[in-house]
Design an enzyme around this catalytic site. Structure first.
Site, PDB file in Angstrom:
ATOM      1  N   CYS A  44       0.828  -1.207   0.000  1.00 18.70           N
ATOM      2  CA  CYS A  44       0.000   0.000   0.000  1.00 18.70           C
ATOM      3  C   CYS A  44       0.865   1.261   0.000  1.00 18.70           C
ATOM      4  N   CYS A  49      -1.625   1.782  -2.946  1.00 18.14           N
ATOM      5  CA  CYS A  49      -2.569   2.886  -2.721  1.00 18.14           C
ATOM      6  C   CYS A  49      -1.922   4.270  -2.695  1.00 18.14           C
ATOM      7  N   LYS A  52      -0.014   5.398  -5.920  1.00 21.88           N
ATOM      8  CA  LYS A  52      -1.077   5.447  -6.944  1.00 21.88           C
ATOM      9  C   LYS A  52      -1.945   6.677  -6.753  1.00 21.88           C
ATOM     10  N   TYR A 180      -9.360  -3.495 -11.159  1.00 23.42           N
ATOM     11  CA  TYR A 180      -8.994  -2.251 -10.472  1.00 23.42           C
ATOM     12  C   TYR A 180      -7.727  -1.609 -11.065  1.00 23.42           C
ATOM     13  N   GLU A 184      -7.282   1.880 -13.241  1.00 30.34           N
ATOM     14  CA  GLU A 184      -6.611   3.024 -12.605  1.00 30.34           C
ATOM     15  C   GLU A 184      -5.373   3.446 -13.412  1.00 30.34           C
ATOM     16  N   HIS A 441     -27.027  21.737  -0.763  1.00 34.17           N
ATOM     17  CA  HIS A 441     -27.200  22.230  -2.128  1.00 34.17           C
ATOM     18  C   HIS A 441     -26.228  23.366  -2.414  1.00 34.17           C
ATOM     19  N   GLU A 446     -26.075  15.505  -2.927  1.00 30.60           N
ATOM     20  CA  GLU A 446     -27.502  15.674  -2.635  1.00 30.60           C
ATOM     21  C   GLU A 446     -28.373  14.761  -3.510  1.00 30.60           C
TER      22      GLU A 446
HETATM   23  P1  FAD Z   1       1.346  -6.029   1.973  1.00 27.75           P
HETATM   24  O1  FAD Z   1       1.029  -4.609   2.178  1.00 27.75           O
HETATM   25  O2  FAD Z   1       1.726  -6.461   0.616  1.00 27.75           O
HETATM   26  O3  FAD Z   1       2.528  -6.391   2.986  1.00 27.75           O
HETATM   27  C1  FAD Z   1       3.144  -7.645   2.990  1.00 27.75           C
HETATM   28  C2  FAD Z   1       4.569  -7.479   3.514  1.00 27.75           C
HETATM   29  O4  FAD Z   1       5.092  -8.766   3.816  1.00 27.75           O
HETATM   30  C3  FAD Z   1       5.523  -6.864   2.481  1.00 27.75           C
HETATM   31  O5  FAD Z   1       6.075  -5.670   3.004  1.00 27.75           O
HETATM   32  C4  FAD Z   1       6.591  -7.937   2.258  1.00 27.75           C
HETATM   33  O6  FAD Z   1       7.898  -7.402   2.129  1.00 27.75           O
HETATM   34  C5  FAD Z   1       6.476  -8.767   3.541  1.00 27.75           C
HETATM   35  N1  FAD Z   1       6.894 -10.165   3.384  1.00 27.75           N
HETATM   36  C6  FAD Z   1       6.724 -10.967   2.291  1.00 27.75           C
HETATM   37  N2  FAD Z   1       7.241 -12.196   2.548  1.00 27.75           N
HETATM   38  C7  FAD Z   1       7.731 -12.169   3.818  1.00 27.75           C
HETATM   39  C8  FAD Z   1       8.369 -13.119   4.653  1.00 27.75           C
HETATM   40  N3  FAD Z   1       8.610 -14.357   4.230  1.00 27.75           N
HETATM   41  N4  FAD Z   1       8.728 -12.747   5.893  1.00 27.75           N
HETATM   42  C9  FAD Z   1       8.476 -11.481   6.342  1.00 27.75           C
HETATM   43  N5  FAD Z   1       7.876 -10.539   5.594  1.00 27.75           N
HETATM   44  C10 FAD Z   1       7.503 -10.880   4.346  1.00 27.75           C
HETATM   45  N6  FAD Z   1      -6.115  -0.993  -1.510  1.00 27.75           N
HETATM   46  C11 FAD Z   1      -6.951  -0.002  -1.090  1.00 27.75           C
HETATM   47  O7  FAD Z   1      -7.649  -0.178  -0.088  1.00 27.75           O
HETATM   48  N7  FAD Z   1      -7.029   1.186  -1.755  1.00 27.75           N
HETATM   49  C12 FAD Z   1      -6.276   1.444  -2.853  1.00 27.75           C
HETATM   50  O8  FAD Z   1      -6.369   2.530  -3.425  1.00 27.75           O
HETATM   51  C13 FAD Z   1      -5.391   0.430  -3.314  1.00 27.75           C
HETATM   52  N8  FAD Z   1      -4.619   0.640  -4.397  1.00 27.75           N
HETATM   53  C14 FAD Z   1      -3.748  -0.327  -4.803  1.00 27.75           C
HETATM   54  C15 FAD Z   1      -2.961  -0.085  -5.919  1.00 27.75           C
HETATM   55  C16 FAD Z   1      -2.078  -1.049  -6.369  1.00 27.75           C
HETATM   56  C17 FAD Z   1      -1.219  -0.764  -7.576  1.00 27.75           C
HETATM   57  C18 FAD Z   1      -1.964  -2.279  -5.671  1.00 27.75           C
HETATM   58  C19 FAD Z   1      -0.985  -3.326  -6.131  1.00 27.75           C
HETATM   59  C20 FAD Z   1      -2.742  -2.533  -4.561  1.00 27.75           C
HETATM   60  C21 FAD Z   1      -3.649  -1.563  -4.112  1.00 27.75           C
HETATM   61  N9  FAD Z   1      -4.473  -1.771  -3.007  1.00 27.75           N
HETATM   62  C22 FAD Z   1      -5.341  -0.795  -2.592  1.00 27.75           C
HETATM   63  C23 FAD Z   1      -4.419  -3.048  -2.262  1.00 27.75           C
HETATM   64  C24 FAD Z   1      -3.561  -2.901  -0.993  1.00 27.75           C
HETATM   65  O9  FAD Z   1      -2.299  -2.367  -1.338  1.00 27.75           O
HETATM   66  C25 FAD Z   1      -3.393  -4.260  -0.337  1.00 27.75           C
HETATM   67  O10 FAD Z   1      -4.667  -4.830  -0.107  1.00 27.75           O
HETATM   68  C26 FAD Z   1      -2.671  -4.147   0.999  1.00 27.75           C
HETATM   69  O11 FAD Z   1      -1.383  -3.588   0.838  1.00 27.75           O
HETATM   70  C27 FAD Z   1      -2.541  -5.537   1.644  1.00 27.75           C
HETATM   71  O12 FAD Z   1      -1.821  -5.444   2.847  1.00 27.75           O
HETATM   72  P2  FAD Z   1      -1.074  -6.731   3.416  1.00 27.75           P
HETATM   73  O13 FAD Z   1      -0.556  -6.327   4.763  1.00 27.75           O
HETATM   74  O14 FAD Z   1      -1.924  -7.901   3.315  1.00 27.75           O
HETATM   75  O15 FAD Z   1       0.154  -6.974   2.419  1.00 27.75           O
HETATM   76  P1  NDP Z   2      -8.531  -7.675 -10.397  1.00 25.90           P
HETATM   77  O1  NDP Z   2      -8.906  -8.959  -9.805  1.00 25.90           O
HETATM   78  O2  NDP Z   2      -9.246  -6.450  -9.966  1.00 25.90           O
HETATM   79  O3  NDP Z   2      -8.691  -7.763 -11.982  1.00 25.90           O
HETATM   80  C1  NDP Z   2      -7.989  -8.725 -12.720  1.00 25.90           C
HETATM   81  C2  NDP Z   2      -8.335  -8.530 -14.177  1.00 25.90           C
HETATM   82  O4  NDP Z   2      -7.432  -9.302 -14.980  1.00 25.90           O
HETATM   83  C3  NDP Z   2      -9.735  -8.988 -14.545  1.00 25.90           C
HETATM   84  O5  NDP Z   2     -10.246  -8.092 -15.506  1.00 25.90           O
HETATM   85  C4  NDP Z   2      -9.490 -10.365 -15.165  1.00 25.90           C
HETATM   86  O6  NDP Z   2     -10.448 -10.707 -16.115  1.00 25.90           O
HETATM   87  C5  NDP Z   2      -8.176 -10.129 -15.864  1.00 25.90           C
HETATM   88  N1  NDP Z   2      -7.399 -11.341 -16.128  1.00 25.90           N
HETATM   89  C6  NDP Z   2      -7.190 -12.397 -15.306  1.00 25.90           C
HETATM   90  N2  NDP Z   2      -6.369 -13.290 -15.900  1.00 25.90           N
HETATM   91  C7  NDP Z   2      -6.070 -12.791 -17.126  1.00 25.90           C
HETATM   92  C8  NDP Z   2      -5.259 -13.235 -18.202  1.00 25.90           C
HETATM   93  N3  NDP Z   2      -4.592 -14.378 -18.126  1.00 25.90           N
HETATM   94  N4  NDP Z   2      -5.173 -12.462 -19.309  1.00 25.90           N
HETATM   95  C9  NDP Z   2      -5.847 -11.292 -19.394  1.00 25.90           C
HETATM   96  N5  NDP Z   2      -6.621 -10.808 -18.392  1.00 25.90           N
HETATM   97  C10 NDP Z   2      -6.722 -11.548 -17.273  1.00 25.90           C
HETATM   98  O7  NDP Z   2      -6.947  -7.558 -10.169  1.00 25.90           O
HETATM   99  P2  NDP Z   2      -5.943  -6.333 -10.254  1.00 25.90           P
HETATM  100  O8  NDP Z   2      -4.641  -6.920 -10.636  1.00 25.90           O
HETATM  101  O9  NDP Z   2      -6.508  -5.239 -11.095  1.00 25.90           O
HETATM  102  O10 NDP Z   2      -5.888  -5.832  -8.761  1.00 25.90           O
HETATM  103  C11 NDP Z   2      -5.559  -6.732  -7.711  1.00 25.90           C
HETATM  104  C12 NDP Z   2      -6.289  -6.362  -6.453  1.00 25.90           C
HETATM  105  O11 NDP Z   2      -5.678  -5.244  -5.820  1.00 25.90           O
HETATM  106  C13 NDP Z   2      -7.737  -5.924  -6.647  1.00 25.90           C
HETATM  107  O12 NDP Z   2      -8.599  -7.018  -6.782  1.00 25.90           O
HETATM  108  C14 NDP Z   2      -7.994  -5.139  -5.397  1.00 25.90           C
HETATM  109  O13 NDP Z   2      -8.317  -6.035  -4.364  1.00 25.90           O
HETATM  110  C15 NDP Z   2      -6.648  -4.490  -5.123  1.00 25.90           C
HETATM  111  N6  NDP Z   2      -6.643  -3.107  -5.607  1.00 25.90           N
HETATM  112  C16 NDP Z   2      -7.475  -2.199  -5.036  1.00 25.90           C
HETATM  113  C17 NDP Z   2      -7.519  -0.905  -5.500  1.00 25.90           C
HETATM  114  C18 NDP Z   2      -8.450   0.084  -4.860  1.00 25.90           C
HETATM  115  O14 NDP Z   2      -8.947  -0.182  -3.796  1.00 25.90           O
HETATM  116  N7  NDP Z   2      -8.686   1.223  -5.490  1.00 25.90           N
HETATM  117  C19 NDP Z   2      -6.668  -0.449  -6.582  1.00 25.90           C
HETATM  118  C20 NDP Z   2      -5.806  -1.477  -7.107  1.00 25.90           C
HETATM  119  C21 NDP Z   2      -5.804  -2.750  -6.623  1.00 25.90           C
HETATM  120  P3  NDP Z   2     -11.705 -11.650 -15.735  1.00 25.90           P
HETATM  121  O15 NDP Z   2     -12.576 -10.819 -14.863  1.00 25.90           O
HETATM  122  O16 NDP Z   2     -12.286 -11.953 -17.084  1.00 25.90           O
HETATM  123  O17 NDP Z   2     -11.117 -12.845 -15.046  1.00 25.90           O
END
Ligand code: FAD
Ligand code: NDP
Length: 452
Positions: A44, A49, A52, A180, A184, A441, A446
């Site tokens: 994140c 997040c 992004k 997602y 984005e 408003h 609203e």
């Molecule tokens: P992470 O935040 O991934 O943390 C896992 C940690 O574990 C990492 O720091 C890693 O280094 C560590 N780790 C891995 N293996 C080991 C090990 N063996 N031993 C010790 N440590 C280890 N969510 C939202 O709510 N709003 C958003 O706008 C949003 N935007 C996103 C945009 C993108 C591009 C992406 C990829 C995700 C986005 N998400 C968003 C999703 C959000 O980032 C994740 O749901 C969240 O970070 C999950 O938290 P986590 O603690 O499960 O894992």
């Molecule tokens: P998503 O699960 O949101 O979407 C994956 C997309 O990839 C779907 O459209 C899926 O299609 C498609 N897909 C799957 N396999 C293939 C393939 N082999 N070839 C082509 N297309 C494929 O995953 P994201 O990677 O976009 O994001 C991961 C997660 O991170 C999200 O689900 C969300 O939980 C979190 N996130 C949250 C954000 C937020 O809160 N604003 C922002 C970014 C990430 P189909 O539906 O047809 O399977």
């Protein structure tokens, strides 16, 4: 709490979930160790997040500059952006988050181990430097990583992590996926100067969101200049002699791309954790299979956040972590995460938010008892500047009392409007209670109390 072990709890991972678990356990007086081999804050804060949203805000500013120009301000509709300067501001913001976590971890007496961990048994973790530590409870909070498809040349494409290393807007970009991240990235790259094409394998975007709003969102992307290819499977990638990328099997005669990003979902980080060896059951997407209490098939091993494979959102990881720690150390045996009615926003331009059931889900569950209210309108700034963008708000209600079971917002401010309405939905508000609330408003919000 057991004195025979080194700690009461060891948390693997210092991302959203791991940090929240460590802080909450420490607040209950538990002895906590947290392993994190990378930057504090995990996905994140470092590649999700936060960076992004910084890029989204910049893209939003770009859109507002164009509107300002249309309204009569003496500004160029598309002034040049110094991408490196924007990245400097973004990374300074992130460095402040790292520093504040570090201070808080020290203040709370949490032992931070900058190492990767692996389970040796149900109570012991071996760190990547060979040191062994034990605890009554182990929490897996290792997150997830972006998937790549099994196609020829997949390694030539990037994933969302690579997006954050860009130093300028690539001229021509392909984004594969329709979820997602794809939506984005496509929106903000287009707004910041790239020419973007999206390759979506299905017939629509965002299949977990309301179909009508997803259709309007696709239309918004088109208006912004993004080219969308639905029902199009990318079968491979090839590099031309000039280094640019060509997509095989889709758009083969179209332009070559400077960059291609796969955004096709994420897989739990469970490889090399020793989980199967100690009897922890894993699911098909690499996730730790947990019960409603976040506990795995081994009673002392728990999992939270993305690695637990439920809803991949930061506030979900945090909430699940806090509930688990309240249960284990805070004398709250009933504490557990409620996965119903979690609000979520896709940071498109404008954003798309939802809480509760989609119209399709509500009809499948409640049949004829469902009533849907829609408002399709041009927000005032767009109308003043004669912009094409429209907002689409939808309320899904059920039963005679018209209980609001779904709220779906596509439009300016949806990201900020939704939170308060999500409280109302979670409390079981009815359409009539919405109507009895006096409107503010003139606003977009609203519409939700005036909708007929
Ligand atoms: P992470 O935040 O991934 O943390 C896992 C940690 O574990 C990492 O720091 C890693 O280094 C560590 N780790 C891995 N293996 C080991 C090990 N063996 N031993 C010790 N440590 C280890 N969510 C939202 O709510 N709003 C958003 O706008 C949003 N935007 C996103 C945009 C993108 C591009 C992406 C990829 C995700 C986005 N998400 C968003 C999703 C959000 O980032 C994740 O749901 C969240 O970070 C999950 O938290 P986590 O603690 O499960 O894992
Ligand atoms: P998503 O699960 O949101 O979407 C994956 C997309 O990839 C779907 O459209 C899926 O299609 C498609 N897909 C799957 N396999 C293939 C393939 N082999 N070839 C082509 N297309 C494929 O995953 P994201 O990677 O976009 O994001 C991961 C997660 O991170 C999200 O689900 C969300 O939980 C979190 N996130 C949250 C954000 C937020 O809160 N604003 C922002 C970014 C990430 P189909 O539906 O047809 O399977």
């Amino acid at each position: 709490m057991s004195a025979s072990r080194d700690y009461d709890v060891i948390v693997l991972g210092g991302g959203s979930g791991g940090l929240a678990a460590a802080f909450r356990a420490a607040s209950h007086g538990a002895r906590v160790a947290m392993l994190e081999p990378g930057e504090l804050g995990g996905t994140c804060v470092n590649v999700g997040c936060v960076p992004k949203k910084a890029m989204w805000l910049a893209a939003d500013v770009a859109g507002r500059i164009a509107l300002a120009s249309a309204l009569g301000f003496d500004v160029a509709p598309r002034p040049a952006l110094s991408w490196p300067e924007l990245v400097t501001h973004r990374q300074r913001y992130i460095a402040n988050i790292h520093a504040s976590y570090r201070r808080r971890l020290d203040a709370d007496g949490i032992a931070v181990v900058p190492r990767r961990g692996r389970l040796l048994d149900a109570h012991t973790v071996v760190c990547s430097d060979g040191v062994r530590i034990s605890a009554e409870h182990l929490v897996i909070a290792t997150g997830a990583h972006p998937r790549r498809p099994a196609i020829e040349g997949a390694e030539l494409g990037g994933v969302s992590d690579d997006f954050f290393n860009l130093c300028e807007a690539p001229a021509q970009v392909a984004v594969v996926g329709g979820g997602y991240i794809a939506v984005e990235l496509a929106g903000l790259l287009q707004a910041l100067g790239s020419r973007v094409e999206m390759f979506v394998q299905g017939a629509r975007l965002l299949d977990r969101f309301d179909a009508e709003l997803a259709m309007q969102l696709a239309e918004n992307l088109r208006q912004q200049g993004v080219r969308l290819h639905f029902e199009t499977k990318v079968q491979g990638l090839r590099q031309a002699p000039d280094g640019r990328l060509r997509v095989v099997g889709a758009n083969a005669s179209g332009p070559a791309f400077d960059k291609l990003f796969f955004a096709i979902g994420r897989r739990g980080n469970t490889d090399d954790l020793g989980l199967a060896e100690v009897g922890v059951k894993l699911g098909e997407r690499g996730e730790v299979v947990v019960d409603a209490w976040q506990t795995s098939s081994v009673p002392s091993v728990h999992a939270i956040g993305d690695v637990a494979g439920k809803l991949g959102l930061t506030p979900v990881a945090i909430a699940a972590a806090r509930k688990l720690m309240d249960r284990l150390f805070g004398h709250q045996p009933e504490a557990r995460m409620d996965y119903d009615n979690v609000p979520t926003v896709v940071f498109s331009h404008p954003p798309l938010g939802q809480v509760g059931l989609t119209e399709e889900q509500a009809r499948a569950r409640h049949g004829d008892a469902v009533r849907v209210y829609c408002s399709n309108f041009r927000p005032m700034l767009q109308a003043l500047a004669e912009g094409p963008q429209r907002s689409l708000f939808k309320l899904v209600c059920v039963g005679e009392e018209q209980k609001v079971v779904g709220i779906h917002l596509l439009g300016e401010g949806a990201d900020e409007i939704l939170q308060g309405f999500a409280v109302a939905l979670k409390m079981g508000a009815t359409k009539r209670q919405f109507e009895e609330t006096v409107a503010i408003h003139p606003t977009s919000a609203e519409e939700l109390v005036l909708i007929r």
